[in-house]
Design an enzyme around this catalytic site. Structure first.
Site, PDB file in Angstrom:
ATOM      1  N   LYS A 285       3.886   1.832  -3.622  1.00 57.79           N
ATOM      2  CA  LYS A 285       3.592   1.255  -4.901  1.00 57.79           C
ATOM      3  C   LYS A 285       4.542   1.624  -5.909  1.00 57.79           C
ATOM      4  CE  LYS A 285      -1.418   0.763  -3.620  1.00 57.79           C
ATOM      5  NZ  LYS A 285      -2.637   1.041  -4.252  1.00 57.79           N
TER       6      LYS A 285
ATOM      7  N   ASP B  14      -5.260  -3.856  -8.501  1.00 59.45           N
ATOM      8  CA  ASP B  14      -6.025  -2.711  -8.221  1.00 59.45           C
ATOM      9  C   ASP B  14      -6.998  -2.744  -9.513  1.00 59.45           C
ATOM     10  OD1 ASP B  14      -5.657  -2.464  -5.607  1.00 59.45           O
ATOM     11  OD2 ASP B  14      -4.173  -0.626  -5.998  1.00 59.45           O
TER      12      ASP B  14
ATOM     13  N   THR C  15       0.939  -1.100  -0.016  1.00 60.78           N
ATOM     14  CA  THR C  15       0.178   0.114   0.049  1.00 60.78           C
ATOM     15  C   THR C  15       0.917   1.125   0.077  1.00 60.78           C
ATOM     16  OG1 THR C  15      -1.802   1.088   1.033  1.00 60.78           O
ATOM     17  CG2 THR C  15      -0.364   0.012   2.526  1.00 60.78           C
TER      18      THR C  15
END
Length: 273
Positions: A69, A106, A65
């Site tokens: 990233k 994601d 997180t």
């Protein structure tokens, strides 16, 4: 036979992360009794040392997180085209030959969360916000949006960023000032990528027959905007679960991660907060 059975989520701050709840629920459902999934407070400065200290014979993968990233990319042996498209890695998998490979779950997680609610194609869309999550939202829209995406932002610098990502991802992006954000609510799909509270004042502007709202927040939930929405709502937990499903499959080699069990575990954890 591989001994790899450890995984974890890294970031700073990290105490709030639901990832351990989701991954552990998956391990239990899949019968992976020896697997562990923990959380570690790691910032950009500490990341190289943390990675160097991992035993490749034990570790299967990492979830990342903020703010890691992008910081992790130079430390990897390769990244997927999906991760490269937004210059962001949220998943690292350790291979049998000792390589560290990065991916971004994601983006397909967003697409899967929308598809689960029957949203597979949209003629146009709006994005509220312009941070890192907004670039992932644009990448997801590149897969399902047939027309223009309007991004509502607070500064010209942010507007320029979104136009840059649009050009890079092949998405037609128009930018508008945040003062006009109520206009976004009439789009067939609205993706809210802003911090908690940022869209609260828009709740009173929701039209009677709204399209779909994808609000990436999951705590507190529902947001004021999500509570007032009159159409379909996809929430941050949906995104979190779908991206975690892909991580579990990559890290464990499972053909299909247990989506329902992971969602139930996440819902229970949020209800207990």
């Amino acid at each position: 036979m591989t001994l790899r059975h450890r995984a974890a989520v890294l970031g700073s701050p990290i105490a709030h992360s639901l990832s351990p709840v989701l991954h552990r629920a998956a391990y239990a459902e899949l019968g992976l009794a020896g697997w562990t999934y923990d959380r570690h407070e790691v910032d950009e400065a500490a990341l190289p040392g943390f990675l160097a200290g991992l035993d490749a014979a034990e570790w299967a993968g990492l979830s990342l997180t903020m703010p890691l990233k992008r910081a992790v990319i130079p430390l990897l042996d390769g990244i997927s085209s999906t991760a490269a498209s937004v210059e962001a890695v949220n998943t690292v998998v350790f291979t049998d030959d000792g390589r560290r490979l990065g991916d971004n779950t994601d983006i397909p997680g967003m697409v899967a969360a929308l598809a689960e609610r029957g949203i597979e194609r949209v003629p146009e869309a709006a994005i509220l916000g312009a941070g890192a999550t907004a670039s992932s939202a644009l990448a997801a829209l590149a897969r399902i949006c047939d027309g223009e995406v309007t991004a509502y932002v607070r500064s010209e610098a942010r507007a320029s960023e979104m136009r840059h990502w649009g050009e890079r991802l092949g998405v037609a992006v128009r930018t508008a000032d945040w003062s006009e954000a109520a206009k976004a609510l009439r789009a067939p799909l609205v993706i809210a990528t802003t911090p908690a509270g940022a869209t609260d004042t828009l709740a009173a502007e929701v039209p009677d027959h709204a399209g779909a709202l994808f609000d990436v927040l999951y705590h507190p939930w529902p947001t004021a905007l999500a509570a007032a929405w009159t159409g379909a709502v996809v929430g941050g937990l949906d995104l979190l679960v779908h991206q975690a499903v892909l991580q579990v499959e990559q890290m464990t080699g499972a053909e299909k991660a247990p989506l329902a069990a992971m969602r139930a575990a996440g819902e229970a954890a949020l209800a207990a907060r």
